[in-house]
Design a protein around this motif. Sequence first.
Motif, PDB file in Angstrom:
ATOM      1  N   GLN A   1      -0.144  14.280   0.528  1.00 55.21           N
ATOM      2  CA  GLN A   1       1.090  13.713   0.002  1.00 55.21           C
ATOM      3  C   GLN A   1       1.035  12.192   0.162  1.00 55.21           C
ATOM      4  O   GLN A   1       0.873  11.685   1.255  1.00 55.21           O
ATOM      5  N   VAL A   2       1.179  11.492  -0.935  1.00 51.44           N
ATOM      6  CA  VAL A   2       1.118  10.042  -0.896  1.00 51.44           C
ATOM      7  C   VAL A   2       2.438   9.487  -0.390  1.00 51.44           C
ATOM      8  O   VAL A   2       3.513  10.025  -0.671  1.00 51.44           O
ATOM      9  N   GLN A   3       2.342   8.437   0.418  1.00 58.24           N
ATOM     10  CA  GLN A   3       3.525   7.713   0.861  1.00 58.24           C
ATOM     11  C   GLN A   3       3.510   6.335   0.235  1.00 58.24           C
ATOM     12  O   GLN A   3       2.458   5.694   0.143  1.00 58.24           O
ATOM     13  N   LEU A   4       4.675   5.878  -0.194  1.00 54.09           N
ATOM     14  CA  LEU A   4       4.820   4.573  -0.829  1.00 54.09           C
ATOM     15  C   LEU A   4       5.785   3.732  -0.005  1.00 54.09           C
ATOM     16  O   LEU A   4       6.863   4.212   0.367  1.00 54.09           O
ATOM     17  N   VAL A   5       5.398   2.495   0.253  1.00 55.97           N
ATOM     18  CA  VAL A   5       6.246   1.586   1.025  1.00 55.97           C
ATOM     19  C   VAL A   5       6.412   0.298   0.235  1.00 55.97           C
ATOM     20  O   VAL A   5       5.423  -0.402  -0.027  1.00 55.97           O
ATOM     21  N   GLU A   6       7.660   0.003  -0.140  1.00 55.93           N
ATOM     22  CA  GLU A   6       7.950  -1.227  -0.860  1.00 55.93           C
ATOM     23  C   GLU A   6       8.323  -2.336   0.112  1.00 55.93           C
ATOM     24  O   GLU A   6       8.832  -2.088   1.202  1.00 55.93           O
ATOM     25  N   SER A   7       8.091  -3.552  -0.322  1.00 54.62           N
ATOM     26  CA  SER A   7       8.504  -4.721   0.445  1.00 54.62           C
ATOM     27  C   SER A   7       8.680  -5.893  -0.502  1.00 54.62           C
ATOM     28  O   SER A   7       8.255  -5.829  -1.660  1.00 54.62           O
ATOM     29  N   GLY A   8       9.328  -6.948  -0.008  1.00 50.23           N
ATOM     30  CA  GLY A   8       9.434  -8.160  -0.794  1.00 50.23           C
ATOM     31  C   GLY A   8      10.811  -8.449  -1.362  1.00 50.23           C
ATOM     32  O   GLY A   8      11.015  -9.491  -1.985  1.00 50.23           O
ATOM     33  N   GLY A   9      11.747  -7.549  -1.163  1.00 48.88           N
ATOM     34  CA  GLY A   9      13.081  -7.797  -1.676  1.00 48.88           C
ATOM     35  C   GLY A   9      13.787  -8.889  -0.901  1.00 48.88           C
ATOM     36  O   GLY A   9      13.288  -9.376   0.120  1.00 48.88           O
TER      37      GLY A   9
END
Length: 125
Positions: A1-9
């Motif tokens: 299962q892939v995990q996605l982590v956003e940043s930069g907001g």
Amino acid sequence: QVQLVESGGGLVHAGASLRLSCAASGGTFRPYAMGWFRQAPGKEREFVAFIRWNTGYTYYADSVKGRFTISRVNAKNTVYLQMNSLKPEDTAVYYCAVAPQYRSSLIRPADFGSWGQGTQVTVSS
């Protein structure tokens, strides 16, 4: 299962720029495409842009065309969203998502599988 982590907001003034990042982890990562969506309070999640992972083909919503650029670095399993000339109407939580297999459409949330937790972008006038 892939995990996605956003940043930069963040919080910026109108006309400013931000770059969002979305890093994927969890096993071999060879998606068909990755996309960015956004959701403003009281509104449905809407398509922003997608990029096909192997070819680099990109597609944008009309509302961001010419201002936003989606890109990826395959070796880092990371997709970016460069946002320029930001407007107050760009204020939303931005989500990245992965389409693991071929899809004829890549502009609906249902076309994508795993999602990140979202990152808030607020543009003041």
